[in-house]
Design a protein around this motif. Structure first.
Motif, PDB file in Angstrom:
ATOM      1  N   HIS B 189       3.653 -13.101  40.924  1.00 59.13           N
ATOM      2  CA  HIS B 189       3.545 -13.427  39.505  1.00 59.13           C
ATOM      3  C   HIS B 189       2.125 -13.876  39.192  1.00 59.13           C
ATOM      4  CE1 HIS B 189       5.004 -16.960  41.706  1.00 59.13           C
ATOM      5  NE2 HIS B 189       4.565 -17.753  40.758  1.00 59.13           N
ATOM      6  N   GLU B 210       2.790 -19.966  33.749  1.00 57.10           N
ATOM      7  CA  GLU B 210       3.146 -18.662  34.343  1.00 57.10           C
ATOM      8  C   GLU B 210       3.201 -17.621  33.233  1.00 57.10           C
ATOM      9  OE1 GLU B 210       6.354 -18.823  37.121  1.00 57.10           O
ATOM     10  OE2 GLU B 210       6.858 -16.695  36.831  1.00 57.10           O
ATOM     11  N   ASN B 211       2.439 -16.539  33.415  1.00 55.90           N
ATOM     12  CA  ASN B 211       2.273 -15.553  32.350  1.00 55.90           C
ATOM     13  C   ASN B 211       3.062 -14.281  32.600  1.00 55.90           C
ATOM     14  OD1 ASN B 211       0.346 -17.309  31.260  1.00 55.90           O
ATOM     15  ND2 ASN B 211      -1.293 -16.365  32.474  1.00 55.90           N
ATOM     16  N   VAL B 212       3.627 -13.741  31.531  1.00 59.61           N
ATOM     17  CA  VAL B 212       4.251 -12.416  31.573  1.00 59.61           C
ATOM     18  C   VAL B 212       3.541 -11.546  30.542  1.00 59.61           C
ATOM     19  CG1 VAL B 212       6.380 -11.123  31.148  1.00 59.61           C
ATOM     20  CG2 VAL B 212       6.471 -13.346  32.308  1.00 59.61           C
ATOM     21  N   HIS B 213       3.086 -10.375  30.994  1.00 56.48           N
ATOM     22  CA  HIS B 213       2.426  -9.447  30.077  1.00 56.48           C
ATOM     23  C   HIS B 213       3.356  -8.283  29.747  1.00 56.48           C
ATOM     24  CE1 HIS B 213      -1.069 -11.590  31.721  1.00 56.48           C
ATOM     25  NE2 HIS B 213      -1.695 -11.242  30.622  1.00 56.48           N
ATOM     26  N   ARG B 214       3.182  -7.741  28.553  1.00 56.68           N
ATOM     27  CA  ARG B 214       3.866  -6.505  28.177  1.00 56.68           C
ATOM     28  C   ARG B 214       2.848  -5.595  27.518  1.00 56.68           C
ATOM     29  NH1 ARG B 214       9.582  -8.438  25.403  1.00 56.68           N
ATOM     30  NH2 ARG B 214      10.448  -9.411  27.269  1.00 56.68           N
ATOM     31  N   HIS B 219       2.704 -11.754  26.842  1.00 60.43           N
ATOM     32  CA  HIS B 219       3.977 -11.890  26.125  1.00 60.43           C
ATOM     33  C   HIS B 219       4.421 -13.349  26.079  1.00 60.43           C
ATOM     34  CE1 HIS B 219       8.141 -11.449  24.966  1.00 60.43           C
ATOM     35  NE2 HIS B 219       8.520 -11.993  26.106  1.00 60.43           N
TER      36      HIS B 219
END
Lengths: 355, 355
Positions: B189, B210-214, B219
């Motif tokens: 992650h 903690e990063n989530v990309h889309r 995102h």
């Protein structure tokens, strides 16, 4: 105006002080733009607002142009001239409404209104002249406090009667203004409820805060306040009763004295309130956003408190403490951008998270 | 410029987007006024700023007047033309400094800088031309990703190489711009550290998110991130090393890949960062105020986190969700006041308090 305002809409604010300033920031956070109307030059609110009209409250042309630019108009203080409101209201809605302003602009009207609602208030008497004052002193006694019916704030427009000898000169201090004599209430402490009501009648209250005044000006507000569970419920019910009776839209501040005989209403303010500044650091949605949500027809925030907070006002020379406060842990500074520091002037506040 | 700026001082911000907007609000909270410099018409930041200059970055007269009005100048994006910085810096300090901009404006320079600091980065190779690309593909392998050295953001200026057949046309997509080939990193992650350094060298980091990309765009950011205690320490040490090496003043975003071999630096951003927006609702002092404190020479806030938060970006049609989000408990909306909703455009974000 029944639909919620869309982002991009313009909210007009009468008054460009620190309350207008913090309302403007809250409005921006929801995607609205703000237009400030203020007679004074370079008001604090204009530093964070989209547009500013500098004009007097009797400037019909300026009021008209201002109203035409705004989808809704609200205010940061209650003493707006009636004629100015008439001009604006012919063009765009004013929230909270005129009735709340009419009542809170006049201490006598306000006290009668609260009493008719079945709420407890301090003993009071109408004092149009010296003869009425003598009668009022007989009925209410001394110590008591003589207040102008209109235009009082932060301890201004008040004369305290401590002995018979104060009575003769008391009215001189008010320059002939109609007044009210108020009896003193034996209270253990003062609390205030910051309450909101939306256009569909929904009501939301922030947790009551406990207020300490110095020299007639709010010094600090502490949450949680010292209140029993039933006092807390009473405080919220009192606020809701006032909101509903006024068919109110927006945030209202209600100051209450805590006494063995129950909660006594000191006064109400039809606007965001200094004793609600702690909500900026203790709640997901603060009093400023709550007010904007209400006047914009948005759903109210729930106002839950997730921290213990002490709000302390920074007045006049308190600004010298800023470099020290800036080094404190868990202290949030909120300064108002006022050009000149003066004794008694509210320059900012600090919210300290205590738990 | 070594003394802390006094309240009332003017902070210049290059760029009028949402980062400039939130910096401006934070600056106002400390009693500063902001002056926005932005070539585009009616930028979001101007709605909450004191002054706006609408001019191009090669307009020397406008840059000069802007610099003269400002006690210090900062920026919300890293791709400011060098010539504009030269004009400003001759008149007033720019914070963070030129070195941080020089390095972060160019992916190749940045990767060399990080590697020389002893930090781990993904395998990379300079790709000035087609011949170099063929060599880089042999060394680094496929899959890999070709990125322009300059002006890339939110997934723009990037071509993914998934098979040999992608190689021949890859450079066409970059229109001849100098590029870097990056190998893929096997990571579980991505996290980022929002770190700050003041002029006296003090460093403060917010808890890693903690990063989530889309589709190449951030995102969501969640705090706390999934990290062991030692990974958390490593993340902070990496950020501090970068800040000190750059003699940095302000907030810096550091994106890190979490791998079994340790933390690998993805990229750095010499400014407040989208992955730090959660600090607005989880900390006494958010990243925007932290940046303003640093560039103004004030003491840094400690950045302690008192809530668990999930920040979610509202991109393009996500704006349709706003009426629903407005009804959620513990959700703080932050909209940017952009006139037009476009696919892929960041329109706002929501911070949800989860604990």
């Amino acid at each position: 105006m029944t639909d919620p305002l869309a982002t991009g809409a313009t909210i007009g604010i009468l008054g460009g002080g620190q309350l207008g300033r913090m309302l403007s920031v809250a409005a921006a956070r929801l995607g609205f733009t703000c237009h400030i109307f203020e007679p004074g030059i370079a008001p604090p609110a204009a530093q964070v607002a989209n547009r500013l009209t500098t004009a007097a409250y009797d400037d019909t042309a300026a009021l008209t142009a201002f109203a035409r630019d705004c989808d809704v108009v609200t205010f940061e203080f209650e003493n707006i001239p009636t004629e100015a409101l008439d001009v604006i209201e012919a063009i765009t809605p004013i929230r909270p409404g005129r009735e709340a302003l009419r009542i809170s602009q006049d201490r006598l009207t306000e006290k009668n209104f609260l009493q008719e609602l079945g709420l407890k208030v301090a003993p009071f008497a109408d004092v149009p002249d010296a003869e009425a004052l003598a009668r009022a002193v007989r009925d209410i006694g001394i110590p008591s406090i003589l207040k102008t019916r209109r235009f009082g704030y932060d301890g201004k427009g008040q004369v305290r009667l401590s002995s018979e000898s104060d009575v003769a000169t008391a009215l001189d201090g008010l320059a002939g203004a109609p007044a009210v004599l108020e009896g003193f209430v034996e209270f253990s402490h003062e609390v205030s409820v910051i309450a909101a009501r939306g256009p569909t009648g929904e009501v939301a209250c922030f947790d009551p805060g406990e207020n300490v005044h110095r020299d007639g000006i709010l010094h600090s507000t502490t949450v949680p306040a010292r209140l029993s569970a039933s006092q807390r419920t009473d405080a919220v019910l009192i606020a809701a009763k006032i909101l509903n009776a006024l068919d109110y839209i927006g945030v209202l501040g209600v100051e209450l004295f805590v006494t063995p005989q129950g909660l006594i209403v000191n006064e109400i303010a039809p606007r965001v309130h200094n004793s609600g500044h702690w909500t900026q650091n203790g709640c997901s949605i603060d009093q400023f956003e709550q007010h904007i949500r209400a006047v914009a027809g948005w759903p109210l925030g729930d106002g839950s408190r997730y921290a213990d907070v002490v709000m302390e006002n920074l007045i006049g020379a308190d600004m010298d403490k800023v470099p020290h406060i800036a080094r404190e842990k868990d202290a949030s500074l909120h300064l108002y951008g006022k050009a000149e520091t003066k004794a008694g002037r509210k320059m900012g506040h600090v919210n300290r998270i205590t738990r």
